[in-house]
Design an enzyme around this catalytic site. Sequence first.
Site, PDB file in Angstrom:
ATOM      1  N   GLU B 137     -32.329 -14.095  51.082  1.00 20.90           N
ATOM      2  CA  GLU B 137     -32.127 -14.077  52.536  1.00 20.90           C
ATOM      3  C   GLU B 137     -31.514 -12.788  53.056  1.00 20.90           C
ATOM      4  O   GLU B 137     -31.791 -12.371  54.192  1.00 20.90           O
ATOM      5  CB  GLU B 137     -31.275 -15.275  52.996  1.00 20.90           C
ATOM      6  CG  GLU B 137     -29.877 -15.320  52.434  1.00 20.90           C
ATOM      7  CD  GLU B 137     -29.035 -16.424  53.091  1.00 20.90           C
ATOM      8  OE1 GLU B 137     -28.891 -17.504  52.498  1.00 20.90           O
ATOM      9  OE2 GLU B 137     -28.521 -16.181  54.187  1.00 20.90           O
ATOM     10  N   SER B 191     -25.110 -20.861  60.052  1.00 19.75           N
ATOM     11  CA  SER B 191     -24.263 -22.036  59.837  1.00 19.75           C
ATOM     12  C   SER B 191     -22.923 -21.538  59.306  1.00 19.75           C
ATOM     13  O   SER B 191     -21.858 -21.993  59.709  1.00 19.75           O
ATOM     14  CB  SER B 191     -24.889 -22.977  58.798  1.00 19.75           C
ATOM     15  OG  SER B 191     -26.207 -23.300  59.140  1.00 19.75           O
ATOM     16  N   SER B 194     -22.129 -14.328  56.598  1.00 23.37           N
ATOM     17  CA  SER B 194     -22.140 -13.329  55.527  1.00 23.37           C
ATOM     18  C   SER B 194     -21.881 -11.972  56.160  1.00 23.37           C
ATOM     19  O   SER B 194     -22.410 -11.689  57.243  1.00 23.37           O
ATOM     20  CB  SER B 194     -23.511 -13.286  54.825  1.00 23.37           C
ATOM     21  OG  SER B 194     -23.601 -14.282  53.841  1.00 23.37           O
ATOM     22  N   ARG B 206     -22.874  -7.440  49.629  1.00 21.68           N
ATOM     23  CA  ARG B 206     -22.282  -8.527  50.414  1.00 21.68           C
ATOM     24  C   ARG B 206     -20.770  -8.384  50.232  1.00 21.68           C
ATOM     25  O   ARG B 206     -20.242  -8.617  49.150  1.00 21.68           O
ATOM     26  CB  ARG B 206     -22.773  -9.884  49.921  1.00 21.68           C
ATOM     27  CG  ARG B 206     -22.247 -11.049  50.777  1.00 21.68           C
ATOM     28  CD  ARG B 206     -22.744 -12.392  50.244  1.00 21.68           C
ATOM     29  NE  ARG B 206     -22.364 -13.508  51.111  1.00 21.68           N
ATOM     30  CZ  ARG B 206     -21.202 -14.150  51.055  1.00 21.68           C
ATOM     31  NH1 ARG B 206     -20.304 -13.785  50.161  1.00 21.68           N
ATOM     32  NH2 ARG B 206     -20.938 -15.157  51.881  1.00 21.68           N
TER      33      ARG B 206
END
Lengths: 387, 369
Positions: B137, B191, B194, B206
Amino acid sequence: MLLLFCSIRCTVLLLKPSWKQHYSFPWFGMDIGGTLVKLVYFEPVDITAEEEQEEVENLKSIRRYLTSNVAYGKTGVRDVHLELRNLTMCGRTGNLHFIRFPTQAMPRFIQMGRDKNFSSLHTTLCATGGGAYKFENDFRMMADLELLKLDELDCLIRGLLFVDRVGFNGHPECYYFQNPSDTQSCVKKPCTLDNPFPMLLVNIGSGVSILAVYSENNYKRVTGTSLGGGTFLGLCCLLTGCETFEEALEMASKGDSTNVDKLVKDIYGGDYERFGLQGSAVASSFGHMMSKEKRDSISKEDLARATLVTITNNIGSIARMCAVNEKIERVVFVGNFLRINTVSTKLLAYAMDYWSKGQLRALFLEHEGYFGAVGALMELLKTTEDP
Amino acid sequence: MKQLCHHLAFPWFGMDIGGTLVKLVYFEPKDITAEEEQEEVENLKSIRRYLTSNTAYGKTGIRDVHLELQDLTLCGRKGNLHFIRFPTHDLPAFLQMGRDKHFSSLHTTLCATGGGAYKFESDFRMMADLELHKLDELDCLIRGVLYLDSVMSSGPSECYYFENPADPDHCVQKPCTLENPYPLLLVNIGSGVSILAVYSEDNYKRVTGTSLGGGTFLGLCCLLTGCSTFEEALEMASQGESTRVDKLVRDIYGGDYERFGLPGWAVASSFGNMMSKEKRESVSKEDLARATLVTITNNIGSITRMCALNENIETVLFVGNFLRVNTLSMKLLAYAMDYWSKGQLKALFLRHEGYFGAVGALLELLHPS
C-alpha cells in the site's frame, strides 16, 4: 502575645550562627493541578516539651486534623501507604504526609484555611501547578494568604530527585518491570536512579509534559500531548456512565479492547510484514465502532479498556519518539494517571521495550503524582537543606 | 515497456482495499476504434457502461465525479480516469457482482493493494475466480501521489496549501506543485495513520504511525453522538464548540503558561472537562463531535511535527480519506504545522486525497516496476 513571642524567638534563632535558619511550621508543599491538588505536609515528631508549650493553638489543631484523619471532607484523601517516616529535613525529624483532593474542592479548602486562621501563622505557602496562578487571588481574598508561586516542572524534578535520594522507608522509590512482554513472568523490580541523567521524564496528569533532563538544573520541555489522564477519565465518563477514576479503572480491568479497536489483522488478515506490524497491533483505535452491529455487541468494560489502551499507547508512542529524537534510553513515567493503574504501567513498560527492540527502559516511581508538591516544599526549605 | 502495456487487455483497474473503504480507479478508454468496439466482448462493454453511466452503485458505492480526470493519456491510450469508493464492509456484494458479470473470463490482472488485498485474496479466488496481484500500500501510495501531481490537467491543481490558516476570514486555498518535492514527509490518514519520509520515488521509509486515525474519529463520534456516517459526524462537528469539552491551559493556569510558551487557548487536556457531571450535562452532541475531530487532528499534527523535526524535513503532505470533505481538519493541520513550528513547516494537501493507493496499483498494472 504568643505570636509576638514566637516571632521574636525565631528572630533570635536567626541571629545565632550555630543554629540553622528555622522556618516556622507548618511546612507544606502544594501542587494545584488541572484535576487534583497534591499536598505534602511535614509532621515534626521531634517537638520538644518547650516547643509544644509555645505552639499556637491553630497550628496544633492543623497538625492534629491532618495526622489523625485519612479522609477529609467528602473528597480529601491521605495516602497513608506513601507516608515517609522519620525523615530528616532541615535538621528536624518527622513524617512526610501525602494528601490529595480534587481541584474542584479548592474553594472549600481555602475556606478551611480561613476558618483555621492559617494566615495568622505567617508561613509562606509554596505552591506550584497551574492553580497556583489561577487561584492566587482567591487565596489572597478569601484566606488572606500569599502564595509563593513556583514552576511545576522545576518542582517536579527537584521533588523526584529528592524522594529517590531519601528512599521509601528503606526501600527503593524507583521500579521497573522485568519481562514486560510476558504477562506470565512480568515482575516488578526495584531500582534507583543512580546517575539518572540524561533521563526522559514523562509526567502524565490531566495532560502530558515530556522533559529531557540533563542535570538537576538543566532540562527542557521537549513536548507534550493533550491526550492525558483527563482524556481517559473524561471519555470514560461519557462512554460508560462512570464518575470516578477508580470506577473507570475497575471497568477497564474487566474489558477487552480488541472488540473495540480495529487490529492490523482485521485489515490484513494477519501481520503487515513489510513494515513489521504484527497482526495483534492496533491499526485503528475504536475502529470497529463505526459499525452499528459491533457497537451493539460490546460492553462498557470493553469501552473503558479501549479508552485506557488508546490513551496509554499514544503516550507511549510519543514518549518513544522523543527518546529516539533526544537519544535518551531511560524513560521515567510519573503523574497520577498511573495511580493504582497497573494496566497502564505494564503497557508502557511493554511498549517501550517492544517498539525499541529492548533499547529503551521504562521506569516508574511509587510517589507518582506527588513530586511537584514535594518540590514546592523543598523550595520552602531550600536554604536550610541538610548536607 | 510502453509498447507492452499498449496491448494490455481492458478493463484497466487499480484497487486499494483499506480498513474502512475500498478505493477503485477505472480507466475508461475514449479512443476505441470501430474495429475494437466490434470485437469487444459483451461483459466488458457492460462493465464499462455500468461504471460510467452511474454515479452511485448499490446502496453505498459512489463515483466521485468531481475528481474525474478527463482526456488522460495512459499507455498510449486516451480516456477518462474514474474514482469510485465503497465501504470495505460491502466487498462481498462487489465480489458477487464480479462473479455475475463473469469478470474472470476477461483474463485481466486485478492489481490490488491495501490490507484487504491480503485479507480477501481467498475470497476473490473462491467467490469470483479472480487472482489478485497484491501490492504494498505504501509503494502504491507514493507512486500514485507522484503521478497525479505530475499529470498535466486542464482542471484545478492537484496540490494546494492554505494561506493564513489561523484567520478564518482570510484563509484561502492556494495551488502549488510538488516540483523538487524531496525530501517529503507523507502523512496518510486512513482508518489509521502511516507517516513516511520520502527521499526519492524509490527511496522512502515508514517513520512511524499512529492508531488514532480516521477510524477513531468516526468510531468515537458514533459512540458519543449516535451518528452513523462520516458525513453526519463532520456535519455535527462543524456546528460544535470543542472548548466546552476540552480543558484548556487557561482553565488550569487562569491564563497562559508563559514559561513554556503555551498560550491560554491551547488544549491542556482533551475531553478534560468531561469528568465533571455538570459539564457533561451542558455540552451538546455537536460539541462532542467537534472535540473528537479536534483531538484526533491535533494529535496527528503533533506527532507529524515531531517526525518532521527528527527527520529534518520541512514539507509535509497530508493525504487519506479522513480529509475528504473535511476542511476543518485540513485547516487545523495547516495552522498547527505553521504555528508550532513558528513557520518552519508547510502543510500541503492533494485533491485526490485517499485514491493514490488505487492509482499506484493501476500504474503497476500498466508499468510493472
